[in-house]
Design a protein around this motif. Structure first.
Motif, mmCIF file in Angstrom:
data_model
loop_
_atom_site.group_PDB
_atom_site.id
_atom_site.type_symbol
_atom_site.label_atom_id
_atom_site.label_comp_id
_atom_site.label_asym_id
_atom_site.label_seq_id
_atom_site.Cartn_x
_atom_site.Cartn_y
_atom_site.Cartn_z
ATOM 1 N N VAL A 46 33.374 -5.251 60.402
ATOM 2 C CA VAL A 46 32.851 -3.978 59.926
ATOM 3 C C VAL A 46 31.631 -3.600 60.759
ATOM 4 C CG1 VAL A 46 31.981 -2.702 57.937
ATOM 5 C CG2 VAL A 46 33.664 -4.529 57.597
ATOM 6 N N TYR A 47 31.641 -2.378 61.303
ATOM 7 C CA TYR A 47 30.518 -1.876 62.090
ATOM 8 C C TYR A 47 29.604 -1.037 61.200
ATOM 9 C CZ TYR A 47 33.647 -3.062 65.975
ATOM 10 O OH TYR A 47 34.491 -3.708 66.840
ATOM 11 N N CYS A 48 28.300 -1.283 61.310
ATOM 12 C CA CYS A 48 27.321 -0.610 60.440
ATOM 13 C C CYS A 48 26.172 -0.053 61.282
ATOM 14 C CB CYS A 48 26.743 -1.580 59.418
ATOM 15 S SG CYS A 48 27.955 -2.497 58.451
ATOM 16 N N ARG A 49 25.613 1.060 60.783
ATOM 17 C CA ARG A 49 24.379 1.602 61.362
ATOM 18 C C ARG A 49 23.233 1.367 60.385
ATOM 19 N NH1 ARG A 49 28.002 5.956 62.651
ATOM 20 N NH2 ARG A 49 28.410 6.031 64.907
ATOM 21 N N PRO A 50 22.099 0.924 60.877
ATOM 22 C CA PRO A 50 20.936 0.738 59.979
ATOM 23 C C PRO A 50 20.469 2.058 59.387
ATOM 24 C CG PRO A 50 20.627 -0.434 62.057
ATOM 25 C CD PRO A 50 21.819 0.454 62.243
ATOM 26 N N PHE A 51 19.947 1.988 58.167
ATOM 27 C CA PHE A 51 19.269 3.139 57.595
ATOM 28 C C PHE A 51 18.045 3.459 58.459
ATOM 29 C CE2 PHE A 51 20.612 2.326 52.871
ATOM 30 C CZ PHE A 51 21.939 2.584 53.226
ATOM 31 N N PRO A 52 17.559 4.711 58.414
ATOM 32 C CA PRO A 52 16.333 5.033 59.161
ATOM 33 C C PRO A 52 15.169 4.139 58.731
ATOM 34 C CG PRO A 52 17.430 7.040 58.403
ATOM 35 C CD PRO A 52 18.142 5.889 57.743
ATOM 36 N N GLY A 53 14.381 3.733 59.712
ATOM 37 C CA GLY A 53 13.235 2.874 59.437
ATOM 38 C C GLY A 53 13.106 1.803 60.490
#
Length: 337
Positions: free
Chosen positions: A250-257
């Protein structure tokens, strides 16, 4: 093995009660003496109040066995420890010497699937994780007001006429709480721009990982490697298959921060958090193999997906380092109490 004279001084009130500081936390340099791991040098960090772990000196200062008080952390493959001299660099040969461990480093020029670009073959997950470290030092340091074990060293991936990439690694493990971090700096030591790909392949296993384990995090799944359409979301409750089963990636993008975290919670409530600094790591890859006798969860801060160097160039996922340019990475592993 004692700490060097340049290590921090232990508080006098404690020093009066011990024969030597390494009575409380120690680092020993050992050599494996049998099987496929024969000849491999290892630092063994015994850290009763924190995280104890092995540092694989012939494999980019990667982390092998690791545990916190009462909690084994690192998954180990059926193959177990293998000396870097047995590395098979072509195709998927990386899997034959993948022993697991808490951290397997992937890169520096390629991660993911094997591919060939401009006549240069890039094997699965690249070469750096099988390159011995040099200039290795260790000692006790003051880390934000608390004592910690620090281990540093260099790993150089280079070839005649090719790019010269240097990894400087710093491992810092608290001696007061179960937390360690890995700080990496990758530098282009050459005189031409160099393509760079990188990943921290963290491998968690039983008893943390099993039926009922829940994975949550401040990341947003956006795709799966082998399943088109909408990806599974978080929280993700893990299970174990009845027989051989396909991997899930599963590929994920971090939340802003500035940081993103993944929390892995066992059915009994024990939990481990993995934090990545998002200025270096734009992606997170979650890898799960639920096959009986495997049962592994990979939590992998990454610069790219799994397509390999050739695909990453098409997808604009290769980091280009100019001569003398560096890129920093930071990953933290902590037991949540």
């Amino acid at each position: 093995m004692g700490f060097g004279a340049d290590s921090m001084l232990v508080d006098e009130s404690v020093r009066r009660l011990v024969g030597a500081p390494d009575q409380l936390v120690s680092v020993d340099r050992l050599i494996r003496d049998e099987g496929p791991g024969r000849g491999a040098p290892v630092l063994v960090v015994r850290n009763p109040s924190g995280i104890s772990f092995e540092v694989l000196l012939d494999r980019a200062l990667d982390l092998g066995w690791a545990d916190a008080p009462g909690l084994p952390l690192a998954w180990r493959s059926a193959r177990g420890p293998v000396a870097s001299s047995r590395y098979e660099p072509h195709g998927a040969g990386w899997t034959r010497t993948f022993g697991g461990g808490l951290l397997s480093t992937c890169g520096l020029a390629s991660t993911g699937a094997p591919s060939t670009v401009d006549g240069t073959h890039h094997g699965l997950h690249g070469r750096v994780g099988h390159i011995p470290a040099e200039n290795v030092r260790w000692g006790l340091v003051d880390d934000e007001g608390a004592p910690a074990v620090e281990i540093t060293g260099d790993v150089v991936e280079a070839s005649l006429g090719g790019p010269s990439l240097r990894l400087w690694r710093r491992i810092v493990a608290s001696v007061e709480r179960p937390e360690l971090r890995v700080e990496d700096l990758v530098t282009n030591d050459g005189f031409l721009p160099a393509g760079h790909m990188y990943r921290h392949h963290l491998n968690l296993g039983h008893p943390l990982v099993g039926p009922g384990t829940v994975v949550t995090g401040t990341v947003d799944p956006f795709a799966e490697r082998d399943r088109p359409g909408k990806p599974r979301g978080l929280p993700w409750t893990l299970d174990i298959a009845e027989g051989p089963a396909p991997e899930a990636v599963v590929y994920c993008r971090p939340f802003p921060g500035p940081t993103a975290c993944v929390l892995v919670t066992a059915p009994d409530g024990r939990a481990v958090e993995i934090e990545q600094a998002t200025d270096g790591w734009p992606l997170l890859v979650l890898w799960r193999d639920p096959t009986p006798g495997v049962n592994v969860l990979g939590v992998e801060p990454s610069t790219s997906r799994d397509g390999g160097r050739a695909q990453a160039e098409q997808d604009d996922e290769v980091v280009v380092l100019e001569p003398g340019e560096s890129r920093a990475y930071r990953t933290v592993v902590r037991v949540v109490e």
